[in-house]
Design a protein around this motif. Sequence first.
Motif, PDB file in Angstrom:
ATOM      1  N   THR A   1      -4.311 -14.451  11.352  1.00 53.86           N
ATOM      2  CA  THR A   1      -4.927 -13.395  10.297  1.00 53.86           C
ATOM      3  C   THR A   1      -5.915 -14.589  10.422  1.00 53.86           C
ATOM      4  O   THR A   1      -7.537 -13.712   9.899  1.00 53.86           O
ATOM      5  CB  THR A   1      -4.415 -13.294   8.599  1.00 53.86           C
TER       6      THR A   1
ATOM      7  N   SER B   1      -2.834   5.621   7.846  1.00 46.54           N
ATOM      8  CA  SER B   1      -3.158   4.029   8.224  1.00 46.54           C
ATOM      9  C   SER B   1      -3.020   3.634   6.973  1.00 46.54           C
ATOM     10  O   SER B   1      -3.110   4.473   4.986  1.00 46.54           O
ATOM     11  CB  SER B   1      -4.489   4.081   8.429  1.00 46.54           C
TER      12      SER B   1
ATOM     13  N   PRO C   1     -10.347  -5.992   8.024  1.00 47.16           N
ATOM     14  CA  PRO C   1      -8.831  -5.587   8.272  1.00 47.16           C
ATOM     15  C   PRO C   1      -7.716  -6.006   9.049  1.00 47.16           C
ATOM     16  O   PRO C   1      -8.076  -5.574  10.085  1.00 47.16           O
ATOM     17  CB  PRO C   1      -9.445  -3.587   7.818  1.00 47.16           C
TER      18      PRO C   1
ATOM     19  N   SER D   1      -5.767  -5.442  14.384  1.00 44.73           N
ATOM     20  CA  SER D   1      -6.421  -6.809  13.665  1.00 44.73           C
ATOM     21  C   SER D   1      -6.609  -7.302  15.566  1.00 44.73           C
ATOM     22  O   SER D   1      -6.506  -7.477  16.292  1.00 44.73           O
ATOM     23  CB  SER D   1      -4.757  -7.222  13.752  1.00 44.73           C
TER      24      SER D   1
ATOM     25  N   VAL E   1      -4.493  -0.451   4.851  1.00 51.21           N
ATOM     26  CA  VAL E   1      -5.310  -1.451   5.045  1.00 51.21           C
ATOM     27  C   VAL E   1      -5.157  -2.314   3.894  1.00 51.21           C
ATOM     28  O   VAL E   1      -5.059  -2.600   2.943  1.00 51.21           O
ATOM     29  CB  VAL E   1      -6.635  -0.885   4.989  1.00 51.21           C
ATOM     30  N   PHE E   2      -4.726  -3.879   4.890  1.00 52.11           N
ATOM     31  CA  PHE E   2      -5.009  -4.647   4.341  1.00 52.11           C
ATOM     32  C   PHE E   2      -5.827  -6.000   4.776  1.00 52.11           C
ATOM     33  O   PHE E   2      -5.999  -6.003   5.831  1.00 52.11           O
ATOM     34  CB  PHE E   2      -3.526  -5.712   5.157  1.00 52.11           C
ATOM     35  N   HIS E   3      -6.087  -6.667   3.632  1.00 51.92           N
ATOM     36  CA  HIS E   3      -7.640  -7.951   3.409  1.00 51.92           C
ATOM     37  C   HIS E   3      -6.799  -8.958   3.956  1.00 51.92           C
ATOM     38  O   HIS E   3      -5.868  -9.522   3.042  1.00 51.92           O
ATOM     39  CB  HIS E   3      -9.096  -7.056   2.755  1.00 51.92           C
TER      40      HIS E   3
ATOM     41  N   ILE F   1       0.347  -1.803  14.736  1.00 52.14           N
ATOM     42  CA  ILE F   1      -1.023  -1.898  13.850  1.00 52.14           C
ATOM     43  C   ILE F   1      -2.634  -2.767  14.818  1.00 52.14           C
ATOM     44  O   ILE F   1      -2.444  -2.634  15.844  1.00 52.14           O
ATOM     45  CB  ILE F   1      -0.912  -3.505  13.480  1.00 52.14           C
TER      46      ILE F   1
ATOM     47  N   ARG G   1       0.632  -1.375  -0.264  1.00 51.32           N
ATOM     48  CA  ARG G   1       0.377  -0.362  -0.306  1.00 51.32           C
ATOM     49  C   ARG G   1       1.293   1.474   0.452  1.00 51.32           C
ATOM     50  O   ARG G   1       1.954   1.062   0.662  1.00 51.32           O
ATOM     51  CB  ARG G   1      -0.822   0.394   1.296  1.00 51.32           C
TER      52      ARG G   1
ATOM     53  N   TYR H   1      -0.805   1.386  11.390  1.00 47.03           N
ATOM     54  CA  TYR H   1      -0.491   3.269  10.798  1.00 47.03           C
ATOM     55  C   TYR H   1       0.452   3.419  11.669  1.00 47.03           C
ATOM     56  O   TYR H   1       1.269   3.011  12.188  1.00 47.03           O
ATOM     57  CB  TYR H   1      -1.824   3.165  12.337  1.00 47.03           C
TER      58      TYR H   1
ATOM     59  N   TYR I   1       3.383  -5.644   3.115  1.00 42.24           N
ATOM     60  CA  TYR I   1       3.523  -6.860   4.150  1.00 42.24           C
ATOM     61  C   TYR I   1       4.030  -7.866   3.875  1.00 42.24           C
ATOM     62  O   TYR I   1       4.546  -8.185   2.379  1.00 42.24           O
ATOM     63  CB  TYR I   1       2.029  -7.236   4.032  1.00 42.24           C
TER      64      TYR I   1
ATOM     65  N   THR J   1      -4.841  -3.283   9.684  1.00 43.82           N
ATOM     66  CA  THR J   1      -4.703  -1.927   9.510  1.00 43.82           C
ATOM     67  C   THR J   1      -2.883  -1.542  10.408  1.00 43.82           C
ATOM     68  O   THR J   1      -2.695  -1.327  11.640  1.00 43.82           O
ATOM     69  CB  THR J   1      -5.572  -0.416   9.994  1.00 43.82           C
TER      70      THR J   1
END
Length: 212
Positions: free
Chosen positions: A169, A193, A177, A136, A195-197, A134, A48, A181, A61, A179
């Motif tokens: 995860t 921020s 997500p 989560s 964001v990873f899904h 993060i 990102r 920061y 990531y 995330t």
Amino acid sequence: MINFMFKKLLLFSFTGLCYCSLQSCRTNALSPREYIGYVTDSSNGLKRTLQHDRLYFSAQYQPIDYVCLLETSGHVETDEFHELQSKFEGLTHFSFSIGSNDHETDPLKLMMNGMNYEDAIVYFAFEVKNDFFIVSAGDTLPCVIHHFERSYGLHPSIDLVLGFRQQSTMNLKEDAPLTLYFNDRLYGSGYNSFVFHKKDLVNLPELKKVSL
């Protein structure tokens, strides 16, 4: 009528063949080179980037196999690779870069908070991890390790490696997500921020056990 049914059968057969081919491509193991390319391709959701007026922040990531590939220069059939897999378990890894948009200016010369150059070096070497965390599955996880890769002016970017205590995860809801920061205190952009899904973090390709 027969021709219509035959055409319809052909259409379903062709669609099924395409779907099976796609699924086969998704499940095929990737070589180390292909795996690195997959992880660093932003279209796969593992990288990102946020653009600001004069610079950008980029968060990558890093799956454990990816980290091990970097450490072993792509040699997966070694005892070192397997030892590193065990060593890095329990941490969520990111690399983080700050670069100038013109790809020429040293981002340490673009600071807006009045910090001098040498103090900025000290900040990135020892203090910056306090400005990352993060979120989560409802938990806020601080950065526990970081490494500042000083370039000594060889390339116009600030490169960091970050490690966070791992939150599985699998505990995330399907659309939840993870995330990252970054509290920017040098360039005036405040909280950023990334964001990873879950679908991108979980559905990773398998790494083929051959070396580069």
